[in-house]
Design a protein around this motif. Structure first.
Motif, PDB file in Angstrom:
ATOM      1  N   LEU A  94       0.822  -1.211   0.000  1.00 20.41           N
ATOM      2  CA  LEU A  94       0.000   0.000   0.000  1.00 20.41           C
ATOM      3  C   LEU A  94       0.857   1.262   0.000  1.00 20.41           C
ATOM      4  CD1 LEU A  94      -2.754  -1.112   2.550  1.00 20.41           C
ATOM      5  CD2 LEU A  94      -2.941  -0.972   0.053  1.00 20.41           C
ATOM      6  N   LEU A  95       1.923   1.270   0.790  1.00 24.15           N
ATOM      7  CA  LEU A  95       2.774   2.455   0.859  1.00 24.15           C
ATOM      8  C   LEU A  95       3.437   2.738  -0.487  1.00 24.15           C
ATOM      9  CD1 LEU A  95       4.456   1.865   4.344  1.00 24.15           C
ATOM     10  CD2 LEU A  95       2.854   3.688   3.762  1.00 24.15           C
ATOM     11  N   PHE A  96       3.972   1.694  -1.120  1.00 29.60           N
ATOM     12  CA  PHE A  96       4.623   1.903  -2.414  1.00 29.60           C
ATOM     13  C   PHE A  96       3.608   2.193  -3.524  1.00 29.60           C
ATOM     14  CE2 PHE A  96       8.345  -0.150  -0.437  1.00 29.60           C
ATOM     15  CZ  PHE A  96       9.340   0.691  -0.913  1.00 29.60           C
ATOM     16  N   ALA A  97       2.370   1.707  -3.379  1.00 33.35           N
ATOM     17  CA  ALA A  97       1.354   1.980  -4.396  1.00 33.35           C
ATOM     18  C   ALA A  97       0.940   3.446  -4.410  1.00 33.35           C
ATOM     19  CB  ALA A  97       0.132   1.093  -4.164  1.00 33.35           C
ATOM     20  N   VAL A  98       1.067   4.126  -3.267  1.00 31.09           N
ATOM     21  CA  VAL A  98       0.694   5.547  -3.202  1.00 31.09           C
ATOM     22  C   VAL A  98       1.634   6.395  -4.066  1.00 31.09           C
ATOM     23  CG1 VAL A  98       0.548   7.554  -1.667  1.00 31.09           C
ATOM     24  CG2 VAL A  98      -0.384   5.341  -0.944  1.00 31.09           C
ATOM     25  N   ILE A  99       2.903   6.007  -4.127  1.00 29.15           N
ATOM     26  CA  ILE A  99       3.905   6.831  -4.823  1.00 29.15           C
ATOM     27  C   ILE A  99       3.582   7.007  -6.308  1.00 29.15           C
ATOM     28  CG2 ILE A  99       6.347   7.019  -5.442  1.00 29.15           C
ATOM     29  CD1 ILE A  99       6.982   5.601  -2.782  1.00 29.15           C
ATOM     30  N   PRO A 100       3.365   5.933  -7.074  1.00 29.57           N
ATOM     31  CA  PRO A 100       3.030   6.155  -8.491  1.00 29.57           C
ATOM     32  C   PRO A 100       1.709   6.886  -8.681  1.00 29.57           C
ATOM     33  CG  PRO A 100       2.845   3.832  -7.908  1.00 29.57           C
ATOM     34  CD  PRO A 100       3.524   4.508  -6.772  1.00 29.57           C
ATOM     35  N   LEU A 101       0.752   6.694  -7.771  1.00 29.12           N
ATOM     36  CA  LEU A 101      -0.506   7.422  -7.879  1.00 29.12           C
ATOM     37  C   LEU A 101      -0.265   8.925  -7.762  1.00 29.12           C
ATOM     38  CD1 LEU A 101      -2.956   5.185  -5.800  1.00 29.12           C
ATOM     39  CD2 LEU A 101      -2.828   5.425  -8.288  1.00 29.12           C
ATOM     40  N   VAL A 102       0.556   9.324  -6.786  1.00 26.10           N
ATOM     41  CA  VAL A 102       0.877  10.754  -6.617  1.00 26.10           C
ATOM     42  C   VAL A 102       1.596  11.270  -7.863  1.00 26.10           C
ATOM     43  CG1 VAL A 102       2.292  12.384  -5.302  1.00 26.10           C
ATOM     44  CG2 VAL A 102       0.954  10.642  -4.104  1.00 26.10           C
ATOM     45  N   TRP A 103       2.537  10.469  -8.375  1.00 23.27           N
ATOM     46  CA  TRP A 103       3.330  10.915  -9.530  1.00 23.27           C
ATOM     47  C   TRP A 103       2.500  11.017 -10.810  1.00 23.27           C
ATOM     48  CZ3 TRP A 103       6.729  11.712  -6.046  1.00 23.27           C
ATOM     49  CH2 TRP A 103       7.961  12.305  -6.378  1.00 23.27           C
ATOM     50  N   TRP A 104       1.523  10.125 -10.958  1.00 21.76           N
ATOM     51  CA  TRP A 104       0.729  10.120 -12.178  1.00 21.76           C
ATOM     52  C   TRP A 104      -0.433  11.108 -12.134  1.00 21.76           C
ATOM     53  CZ3 TRP A 104       0.618   4.055 -12.106  1.00 21.76           C
ATOM     54  CH2 TRP A 104       1.828   3.582 -12.635  1.00 21.76           C
TER      55      TRP A 104
END
Length: 413
Positions: A94-104
């Motif tokens: 979940l923590l790593f999934a947030v990063i690409p969402l923020v970037w995209w």
């Protein structure tokens, strides 16, 4: 006490579905970590162009892992270890999934979320590592712990080699954020595999019930056990000195290849791949070596040979020579590391295993950063020849010192 899985004795290594699922999950976790090691700096550089920001993020994440390690042992010894393993991987997903969402989704993605998400992931990763060490006792019989640890080391070494290459390919195709999305998926798949793992029933014995004298006493229980055990006490001290001498050796070797021998990045990669091959070879051979020669000879001989290999690096002038010596160095390093890990698993009481593991790692790595800084400084200002000679001689001295301690026993009780 908490019950994890079904009350069953550990199956042999070849027939243990739980171990095979655990082994696969561990490889996926290492693969995910190696993805992040490449993708995160690329992400920061794309966003800020600052290598200092990337370094600061690495430092903050490392500090979070060390702090978590201080308390991970108590958590692991008092909670359902299977649930901790699954929960840790799910949380990292979940923590790593947030990063690409923020970037995209964000037009100009901010960097500050990385300073929240990645340290949290590093802290949870430390809990996962401690829980993984303690889970091994319930997955395979004690006689097969060394072989099982060897398989884990070998799989992890392969994943750490393949991971950065895959991360680079995915980053080139989908960008660094895409590589981190794949990283998140790897943790999710690891969590799914861990649901297949069943650990034996844990019961509270008299010693464990009597031990609950307060949070501080629980926190120090692992360190007390290490300091009171006649073999683990000198072994921990020797390994702490050994890591002081070797922690920065990768950087010194790369510096030697680049500045001393004038080699390209591609050649450096090939030479380091030889070191990875040594790790795999040593990991697969360690069980047979320990069974044939015993703990003392296997561990002491491996440490001595690492020192000899480092000393022999001093006069090298060709990349092939460096690669051959790195194969020996990393092979012996894995043999010594697996032997010491297996011994701690074998002699530590079940209810203390998490705290002993966390205490050992805290003590063991306490001087690593100092050693890396000192030997890289020495290499830059006085050359790699002197650096290799001093570090290697120190490694041989550690092996010789072991002969004057309880470590010299062939099969410590």
């Amino acid at each position: 006490m908490t019950i994890t899985g079904q009350p069953a004795a550990p199956a042999s290594l070849g027939r243990s579905r739980g171990f095979n699922a655990f082994w696969s999950a561990q490889i996926l976790s290492v693969l995910g970590d190696s993805f992040a090691q490449l993708a995160v700096p690329l992400l920061v550089l794309d966003a800020t162009g600052s290598i200092a920001t990337a370094g600061l993020l690495t430092g903050v994440s490392g500090t979070a892992a060390v702090v978590a390690g201080l308390f991970a042992g108590v958590v692991v010894d008092r909670c359902d270890r299977r649930a901790l393993l699954i929960g840790a991987d799910a949380a990292r997903m979940l923590l790593f999934a947030v990063i690409p969402l923020v970037w995209w989704l964000a037009p100009a993605p901010p960097v500050w979320p990385l300073f929240v998400l990645l340290p949290l992931a590093a802290a949870i990763g430390m809990v996962f590592q401690v829980a993984a060490v303690t889970a091994m006792r319930g997955l395979v019989p004690g006689a097969e712990l060394t072989r099982a640890n060897g398989r884990l080391y070998a799989g992890g070494a392969l994943a750490s080699v393949v991971g950065p290459a895959l991360a680079g390919a995915v980053s080139g195709w989908l960008g660094p954020a895409g590589a981190i999305a794949v990283d998140a998926a790897s943790f999710g798949l690891s969590a799914a595999l861990l649901t297949l793992v069943r650990l034996p029933r844990r019961t509270a014995g008299a010693a464990e019930q009597g031990e609950r004298t307060g949070p501080w006493a629980e926190f120090l229980a692992g360190a007390r056990f290490l300091l009171r055990h006649p073999v683990l006490r000198p072994l921990t001290g020797l390994l702490t000195v050994f890591i002081l001498l070797t922690y920065g050796m990768d950087d010194v070797v790369i510096y030697h290849l680049k500045h001393g021998l004038g080699q390209s990045d591609g050649t450096v990669g090939l030479v380091l791949a030889a070191g990875a091959a040594g790790t795999v070879t040593g990991s697969l051979a360690v069980a047979s070596l320990r069974r044939r020669f015993g703990f003392a000879a296997c561990w002491t001989g491996a440490v001595a040979l690492t020192g000899v290999a480092v000393v022999a690096l001093a006069p090298t002038r060709r990349p092939a020579e460096v690669g051959a010596l790195l194969l020996v160095y990393f092979g012996c390093l894995s043999v010594g590391g697996i032997c010491s890990l297996s011994l701690r698993q074998e002699v530590t009481p079940e209810h203390l295993l998490g705290r002993v593991t966390a205490a050992f790692w805290t003590i063991h790595f306490s001087l690593g950063g100092l050693g890396a800084a000192a030997f890289t400084w020495l290499a830059q200002h006085h050359g790699t020849t002197l650096t290799f000679a001093l570090a290697g001689t120190g490694g041989v001295a550690v092996a010789l010192a072991a002969l004057f301690t309880a470590v010299r026993r062939a099969a410590p009780a």
